[in-house]
Design a protein around this motif. Sequence first.
Motif, PDB file in Angstrom:
ATOM      1  N   UNK A 129       0.831  -1.208   0.000  1.00  0.00           N
ATOM      2  CA  UNK A 129       0.000   0.000   0.000  1.00  0.00           C
ATOM      3  C   UNK A 129       0.866   1.258   0.000  1.00  0.00           C
ATOM      4  N   UNK A 130       1.938   1.247   0.766  1.00  0.00           N
ATOM      5  CA  UNK A 130       2.804   2.426   0.850  1.00  0.00           C
ATOM      6  C   UNK A 130       3.606   2.647  -0.419  1.00  0.00           C
ATOM      7  N   UNK A 131       3.725   1.623  -1.240  1.00  0.00           N
ATOM      8  CA  UNK A 131       4.491   1.742  -2.485  1.00  0.00           C
ATOM      9  C   UNK A 131       3.620   2.141  -3.673  1.00  0.00           C
ATOM     10  N   UNK A 132       2.305   2.156  -3.499  1.00  0.00           N
ATOM     11  CA  UNK A 132       1.409   2.433  -4.612  1.00  0.00           C
ATOM     12  C   UNK A 132       0.343   3.443  -4.192  1.00  0.00           C
ATOM     13  N   UNK A 133      -0.223   4.102  -5.160  1.00  0.00           N
ATOM     14  CA  UNK A 133      -1.273   5.085  -4.923  1.00  0.00           C
ATOM     15  C   UNK A 133      -2.631   4.417  -5.107  1.00  0.00           C
ATOM     16  N   UNK A 134      -3.449   4.424  -4.054  1.00  0.00           N
ATOM     17  CA  UNK A 134      -4.776   3.828  -4.094  1.00  0.00           C
ATOM     18  C   UNK A 134      -5.842   4.900  -3.900  1.00  0.00           C
ATOM     19  N   UNK A 135      -7.010   4.659  -4.481  1.00  0.00           N
ATOM     20  CA  UNK A 135      -8.133   5.568  -4.300  1.00  0.00           C
ATOM     21  C   UNK A 135      -8.748   5.336  -2.924  1.00  0.00           C
ATOM     22  N   UNK A 136      -9.586   6.272  -2.433  1.00  0.00           N
ATOM     23  CA  UNK A 136     -10.249   6.061  -1.135  1.00  0.00           C
ATOM     24  C   UNK A 136     -11.049   4.766  -1.084  1.00  0.00           C
ATOM     25  N   UNK A 137     -11.757   4.424  -2.167  1.00  0.00           N
ATOM     26  CA  UNK A 137     -12.521   3.178  -2.193  1.00  0.00           C
ATOM     27  C   UNK A 137     -11.598   1.978  -2.072  1.00  0.00           C
ATOM     28  N   UNK A 138     -10.486   2.010  -2.792  1.00  0.00           N
ATOM     29  CA  UNK A 138      -9.534   0.903  -2.733  1.00  0.00           C
ATOM     30  C   UNK A 138      -8.913   0.781  -1.352  1.00  0.00           C
ATOM     31  N   UNK A 139      -8.634   1.890  -0.705  1.00  0.00           N
ATOM     32  CA  UNK A 139      -8.056   1.838   0.643  1.00  0.00           C
ATOM     33  C   UNK A 139      -9.048   1.226   1.638  1.00  0.00           C
ATOM     34  N   UNK A 140     -10.329   1.539   1.449  1.00  0.00           N
ATOM     35  CA  UNK A 140     -11.337   0.968   2.332  1.00  0.00           C
ATOM     36  C   UNK A 140     -11.362  -0.555   2.207  1.00  0.00           C
ATOM     37  N   UNK A 141     -11.216  -1.052   0.988  1.00  0.00           N
ATOM     38  CA  UNK A 141     -11.201  -2.495   0.783  1.00  0.00           C
ATOM     39  C   UNK A 141      -9.931  -3.095   1.387  1.00  0.00           C
ATOM     40  N   UNK A 142      -8.805  -2.397   1.228  1.00  0.00           N
ATOM     41  CA  UNK A 142      -7.559  -2.893   1.805  1.00  0.00           C
ATOM     42  C   UNK A 142      -7.675  -2.965   3.322  1.00  0.00           C
ATOM     43  N   UNK A 143      -8.312  -1.993   3.922  1.00  0.00           N
ATOM     44  CA  UNK A 143      -8.507  -2.036   5.370  1.00  0.00           C
ATOM     45  C   UNK A 143      -9.327  -3.260   5.769  1.00  0.00           C
TER      46      UNK A 143
END
Length: 289
Positions: free
Chosen positions: A20-34
């Motif tokens: 995650x820290x190496x790539x740029x994710x959208x807010x929606x994608x970050x929510x899924x990663x969480x």
Amino acid sequence: MPQLDDHQLEGVRGWLIGLVHEHRLSPTQRRVVQHMLDSMPQVAFASTIDMAEAAGVSQPTVTRIATALGFSGYAEFRNAARDAVLSATPPPAASTTGPPPTTPGAALAHERQNLRTVEATIASDAMRRAVDLIADSRPLGIVGLRVSAALANYVGYLAQRIMPDVHVLDDAAGLDDDLTQLHLDGATTLLVFAMPRYPDATVRALARARELGMTTVGIVDTPLAPFAHLIDVCLVAPVGQDLVFDSHAAAVTLSIALLEGVAASDARRTRTRLEAHEERVAEWEYRAP
């Protein structure tokens, strides 16, 4: 499915955090990663359909997350996650430092690092040049579009307390006309906030300002921004990326330090203008009965 102890689980989560820290994710994608972090190790054995239903998103969204993290598709991502779980250690390229980004502590730890970066920026020659350029420009234009509009308006509100003729430009539709008018009115410097995701109109504004002969001061999240060549003085304020939405705490801190330098550059003007504003406080400030 293997059972992992807390230490092993932290290592697997660290593998995903590193991605995650190496790539740029959208807010929606970050929510899924969480959700993925909270669901380890089950994620390593889940299908896109299962993952989408559990996270409350579409199946294509789950697939796009895998590619956003550098994999050819979800199958490759799941295989890498499965390897991490089965070995109970992250792959060599992963980072295992820090707590999961779903915790406030992780976000604060990352923000402290961002502020250390800002500390170096504030002490730099670029900062001193930016202060001189902004202090000498009359009028001064401050550009901020989309998410950066909040930063531009905040700094513009404060800058108007110590400087005459400050203009905040946060409407992409009229930006070209606004820049032309600033140039005709004698502006020599344009302050631009460019936080990700970068609007195309922001890049066009930087190019237009250069065409008009104005010097550009940019507050950006990274010196590697693809339009950095259009910025004459680049001030870096990294964003916090550990939660669903970016944190701009570093950019705010840098901006206040920038205004502090501008205020000190003309102490008499600053004192006069602040005293004039202070005289009006009694007219609007709430006082408890």
